[in-house]
Design a protein around this motif. Structure first.
Motif, PDB file in Angstrom:
ATOM      1  N   GLN A 315     -77.684 -36.039 -31.639  1.00 23.49           N
ATOM      2  CA  GLN A 315     -77.449 -37.433 -31.992  1.00 23.49           C
ATOM      3  C   GLN A 315     -76.837 -38.165 -30.804  1.00 23.49           C
ATOM      4  O   GLN A 315     -76.305 -37.561 -29.873  1.00 23.49           O
ATOM      5  CB  GLN A 315     -76.539 -37.558 -33.204  1.00 23.49           C
ATOM      6  CG  GLN A 315     -75.084 -37.202 -32.946  1.00 23.49           C
ATOM      7  CD  GLN A 315     -74.200 -37.482 -34.151  1.00 23.49           C
ATOM      8  OE1 GLN A 315     -74.675 -37.584 -35.267  1.00 23.49           O
ATOM      9  NE2 GLN A 315     -72.907 -37.617 -33.917  1.00 23.49           N
ATOM     10  N   GLU A 316     -76.942 -39.530 -30.830  1.00 26.60           N
ATOM     11  CA  GLU A 316     -76.366 -40.382 -29.798  1.00 26.60           C
ATOM     12  C   GLU A 316     -75.481 -41.440 -30.446  1.00 26.60           C
ATOM     13  O   GLU A 316     -75.788 -41.931 -31.536  1.00 26.60           O
ATOM     14  CB  GLU A 316     -77.464 -41.080 -28.984  1.00 26.60           C
ATOM     15  CG  GLU A 316     -78.206 -40.167 -28.040  1.00 26.60           C
ATOM     16  CD  GLU A 316     -79.200 -40.929 -27.176  1.00 26.60           C
ATOM     17  OE1 GLU A 316     -79.367 -42.156 -27.405  1.00 26.60           O
ATOM     18  OE2 GLU A 316     -79.819 -40.318 -26.284  1.00 26.60           O
ATOM     19  N   LEU A 317     -74.415 -41.794 -29.746  1.00 20.61           N
ATOM     20  CA  LEU A 317     -73.522 -42.860 -30.180  1.00 20.61           C
ATOM     21  C   LEU A 317     -73.161 -43.696 -28.960  1.00 20.61           C
ATOM     22  O   LEU A 317     -72.737 -43.158 -27.931  1.00 20.61           O
ATOM     23  CB  LEU A 317     -72.257 -42.301 -30.827  1.00 20.61           C
ATOM     24  CG  LEU A 317     -71.196 -43.332 -31.240  1.00 20.61           C
ATOM     25  CD1 LEU A 317     -71.731 -44.231 -32.347  1.00 20.61           C
ATOM     26  CD2 LEU A 317     -69.910 -42.648 -31.672  1.00 20.61           C
ATOM     27  N   GLU A 318     -73.334 -45.009 -29.089  1.00 17.35           N
ATOM     28  CA  GLU A 318     -73.020 -45.910 -27.971  1.00 17.35           C
ATOM     29  C   GLU A 318     -72.220 -47.096 -28.503  1.00 17.35           C
ATOM     30  O   GLU A 318     -72.622 -47.744 -29.476  1.00 17.35           O
ATOM     31  CB  GLU A 318     -74.300 -46.392 -27.295  1.00 17.35           C
ATOM     32  CG  GLU A 318     -74.060 -47.209 -26.046  1.00 17.35           C
ATOM     33  CD  GLU A 318     -75.355 -47.572 -25.331  1.00 17.35           C
ATOM     34  OE1 GLU A 318     -75.286 -48.004 -24.166  1.00 17.35           O
ATOM     35  OE2 GLU A 318     -76.437 -47.421 -25.945  1.00 17.35           O
ATOM     36  N   LEU A 319     -71.080 -47.370 -27.860  1.00 18.97           N
ATOM     37  CA  LEU A 319     -70.221 -48.493 -28.229  1.00 18.97           C
ATOM     38  C   LEU A 319     -70.001 -49.377 -27.011  1.00 18.97           C
ATOM     39  O   LEU A 319     -69.748 -48.868 -25.905  1.00 18.97           O
ATOM     40  CB  LEU A 319     -68.864 -47.989 -28.745  1.00 18.97           C
ATOM     41  CG  LEU A 319     -68.879 -46.984 -29.900  1.00 18.97           C
ATOM     42  CD1 LEU A 319     -67.463 -46.494 -30.184  1.00 18.97           C
ATOM     43  CD2 LEU A 319     -69.491 -47.603 -31.143  1.00 18.97           C
ATOM     44  N   LYS A 320     -70.059 -50.703 -27.210  1.00 16.90           N
ATOM     45  CA  LYS A 320     -69.796 -51.657 -26.128  1.00 16.90           C
ATOM     46  C   LYS A 320     -68.906 -52.773 -26.664  1.00 16.90           C
ATOM     47  O   LYS A 320     -69.027 -53.175 -27.832  1.00 16.90           O
ATOM     48  CB  LYS A 320     -71.099 -52.258 -25.597  1.00 16.90           C
ATOM     49  CG  LYS A 320     -71.984 -51.258 -24.871  1.00 16.90           C
ATOM     50  CD  LYS A 320     -73.229 -51.948 -24.307  1.00 16.90           C
ATOM     51  CE  LYS A 320     -74.098 -50.964 -23.544  1.00 16.90           C
ATOM     52  NZ  LYS A 320     -75.306 -51.624 -22.971  1.00 16.90           N
ATOM     53  N   TYR A 321     -68.039 -53.279 -25.788  1.00 17.63           N
ATOM     54  CA  TYR A 321     -67.130 -54.356 -26.196  1.00 17.63           C
ATOM     55  C   TYR A 321     -66.885 -55.293 -25.018  1.00 17.63           C
ATOM     56  O   TYR A 321     -66.748 -54.844 -23.865  1.00 17.63           O
ATOM     57  CB  TYR A 321     -65.797 -53.794 -26.686  1.00 17.63           C
ATOM     58  CG  TYR A 321     -64.810 -54.862 -27.086  1.00 17.63           C
ATOM     59  CD1 TYR A 321     -64.956 -55.561 -28.275  1.00 17.63           C
ATOM     60  CD2 TYR A 321     -63.750 -55.196 -26.248  1.00 17.63           C
ATOM     61  CE1 TYR A 321     -64.059 -56.561 -28.641  1.00 17.63           C
ATOM     62  CE2 TYR A 321     -62.845 -56.192 -26.599  1.00 17.63           C
ATOM     63  CZ  TYR A 321     -63.010 -56.873 -27.797  1.00 17.63           C
ATOM     64  OH  TYR A 321     -62.143 -57.868 -28.135  1.00 17.63           O
ATOM     65  N   LEU A 333     -63.509 -58.737 -19.502  1.00 15.37           N
ATOM     66  CA  LEU A 333     -63.288 -57.298 -19.529  1.00 15.37           C
ATOM     67  C   LEU A 333     -64.369 -56.646 -20.381  1.00 15.37           C
ATOM     68  O   LEU A 333     -64.563 -57.003 -21.548  1.00 15.37           O
ATOM     69  CB  LEU A 333     -61.910 -56.987 -20.102  1.00 15.37           C
ATOM     70  CG  LEU A 333     -61.551 -55.497 -20.222  1.00 15.37           C
ATOM     71  CD1 LEU A 333     -61.479 -54.849 -18.844  1.00 15.37           C
ATOM     72  CD2 LEU A 333     -60.234 -55.321 -20.972  1.00 15.37           C
ATOM     73  N   ASN A 334     -65.089 -55.685 -19.793  1.00 17.82           N
ATOM     74  CA  ASN A 334     -66.142 -54.952 -20.499  1.00 17.82           C
ATOM     75  C   ASN A 334     -65.750 -53.486 -20.609  1.00 17.82           C
ATOM     76  O   ASN A 334     -65.225 -52.899 -19.651  1.00 17.82           O
ATOM     77  CB  ASN A 334     -67.469 -55.043 -19.744  1.00 17.82           C
ATOM     78  CG  ASN A 334     -68.051 -56.443 -19.744  1.00 17.82           C
ATOM     79  OD1 ASN A 334     -68.770 -56.828 -20.656  1.00 17.82           O
ATOM     80  ND2 ASN A 334     -67.731 -57.219 -18.712  1.00 17.82           N
ATOM     81  N   ALA A 335     -65.998 -52.891 -21.776  1.00 20.95           N
ATOM     82  CA  ALA A 335     -65.734 -51.471 -21.981  1.00 20.95           C
ATOM     83  C   ALA A 335     -66.907 -50.865 -22.750  1.00 20.95           C
ATOM     84  O   ALA A 335     -67.528 -51.540 -23.590  1.00 20.95           O
ATOM     85  CB  ALA A 335     -64.435 -51.260 -22.749  1.00 20.95           C
ATOM     86  N   GLU A 336     -67.210 -49.583 -22.438  1.00 24.99           N
ATOM     87  CA  GLU A 336     -68.324 -48.938 -23.132  1.00 24.99           C
ATOM     88  C   GLU A 336     -68.083 -47.433 -23.245  1.00 24.99           C
ATOM     89  O   GLU A 336     -67.396 -46.830 -22.402  1.00 24.99           O
ATOM     90  CB  GLU A 336     -69.647 -49.210 -22.420  1.00 24.99           C
ATOM     91  CG  GLU A 336     -69.740 -48.691 -21.003  1.00 24.99           C
ATOM     92  CD  GLU A 336     -71.114 -48.963 -20.405  1.00 24.99           C
ATOM     93  OE1 GLU A 336     -72.091 -48.359 -20.889  1.00 24.99           O
ATOM     94  OE2 GLU A 336     -71.185 -49.769 -19.457  1.00 24.99           O
ATOM     95  N   LEU A 337     -68.655 -46.865 -24.282  1.00 27.43           N
ATOM     96  CA  LEU A 337     -68.591 -45.433 -24.526  1.00 27.43           C
ATOM     97  C   LEU A 337     -69.975 -44.963 -24.944  1.00 27.43           C
ATOM     98  O   LEU A 337     -70.617 -45.562 -25.809  1.00 27.43           O
ATOM     99  CB  LEU A 337     -67.576 -45.115 -25.637  1.00 27.43           C
ATOM    100  CG  LEU A 337     -67.637 -43.697 -26.225  1.00 27.43           C
ATOM    101  CD1 LEU A 337     -67.216 -42.660 -25.187  1.00 27.43           C
ATOM    102  CD2 LEU A 337     -66.779 -43.599 -27.477  1.00 27.43           C
TER     103      LEU A 337
END
Length: 396
Positions: A315-321, A333-337
């Motif tokens: 599985q894949e999980l991607e978060l961006k803010y 400010l950018n953050a990602e996982l």
């Protein structure tokens, strides 16, 4: 019974039809300023067009008007003719043009309610003296002056051609024009307040900060015309129209922005359940979910979530803010996982972020850092197909 004292007039009307005549050919002679094709476009005398009474006079009037705009006010048309074919079905037109001599600007007289503006007017219009009286050239100079004033705090400036005095020098067969110009600068204005209309969820401060206009800043038409482009970059609204500027009862300059919000959130996804195929297995949930929020609570913040179950063990999980205008300063400010679980082999994880400085509405500088690592899954068998690794990435 018919009264013998009354008389009746009985008219019998026999209808008749005339077939429409078409233009067979148009011949143009004597033109130098305008090409044949331009004259035909102006006059409408195209081959195959229907001919009507008064077409030739209308064509001459249109051509004379176009020549007058270029400074040739004394053109004549001698020897123009209409020739009808023997079967009366077609006509040939002959347009003879005598453009005459141009009219020159002799003197330009300027007046203004503000005497300090006269020097600026003189610098723009004085060179017209001795030039051909060309409407487009004069309008270009007027627009240049008004644009200069509007960009320097005078949005209500107006320019009027009070009168034009035309006269002839019969000795040398020359034609002249004197221009009388009036400039009203109006009061110098500033943008003291910004009003937002049509925004139902987006906070006003989110829109105002994107405009980059300080309270009390001098009015500039060039900058105001650029504001819709800045707001359209947010992608929160339908195409934004040009703002309106007015002076309120307290003599404050008010910039009115009208916006129409559009949907800024997207949700795509499908989720399913795969039942076990044998008694020893368990069922599992699979699918794809993609959520994008581009204006959270009307603050301009953005977030995105993507989850995908590829199979039972992957599985894949991607978060961006995105946090815009950090602490009300022009920094984003950018953050990602990102994390991927691949079968029972390894876990790949990437964590990153960037800080972007919005130098201008068109130029930005960003620094970024990202950490990526691959972690093999512990297995009972001492066999490794993937090695433990990590990487650090920086950029500017």
């Amino acid at each position: 019974m018919i009264n013998p004292n009354k008389k009746f007039l009985i008219c019998f009307c026999f209808p008749f039809f005339l077939s429409a005549q078409t233009i067979n050919n148009t011949e143009v002679n004597g033109n130098t300023l305008l090409s044949d094709s331009e004259i035909l476009n102006i006059s409408g005398a195209f081959k195959g067009n229907q001919f009507y009474s008064g077409l030739l006079d209308s064509a001459k009037s249109r051509i004379a008007g176009e020549l007058a705009l270029k400074g040739y006010l004394n053109s004549t048309f001698e020897g123009c003719s209409v020739t009808i074919s023997e079967d009366s079905q077609k006509v040939d037109l002959v347009i003879n043009i005598n453009e005459g001599t141009p009219t020159f600007v002799n003197k330009v007289f300027q007046t203004s309610s503000d005497s300090s503006a006269l020097a600026e007017i003189n610098s723009i219009f004085s060179y017209l003296e001795g030039e051909v009286f060309d409407k487009f050239e004069i309008e270009s100079n007027i627009n240049e002056l008004l644009a200069r004033l509007e960009n320097n705090g005078f949005p209500f400036a107006s320019f009027t051609i009070s009168s034009v005095h035309l006269y002839d020098d019969t000795t040398n067969n020359e034609h002249f024009a004197d221009l009388y110009l009036l400039l009203e600068k109006g009061d110098q204005s500033s943008i003291d307040r910004i009003e937002i209309e049509g925004s139902t969820s987006t906070k006003d401060y989110v829109i105002i900060r994107e405009l980059r206009i300080e309270s009390g800043e001098g009015y500039s038409q060039e900058k105001v015309d650029d504001l819709p482009k800045r707001l359209n970059k947010l992608r929160f609204f339908e195409p934004v129209p040009a703002p309106t500027f007015y002076i309120d009862s307290k003599n404050n300059g008010v910039l009115l922005i009208n916006v129409k919000e559009k949907n800024t959130n997207n949700f795509d996804g499908i989720v399913g359940y795969i039942p076990p195929s044998t008694d020893d297995e368990k069922g599992y949930v699979t699918g794809l979910v993609n959520v994008t929020l581009r204006n959270i609570f009307g603050t301009g913040r953005a977030a995105a979530v993507r989850w995908q179950k590829l199979d039972r063990n992957s599985q894949e999980l991607e978060l961006k803010y995105l946090e815009p205008w950090l602490f009300s300063y022009p920094f984003n400010l950018n953050a990602e996982l990102f994390q991927r679980i691949q079968d029972s082999t390894y876990v790949k994880r990437k964590i990153g972020g960037s800080l972007e400085y919005l130098a201008t509405e068109d130029i930005s500088v960003a620094g970024l850092v990202a950490s990526e690592e691959v972690i093999p899954t512990e297995r009972e068998e001492p066999v490794f197909t993937v090695y433990n690794s990590s990487a650090l990435t920086t950029g500017l």
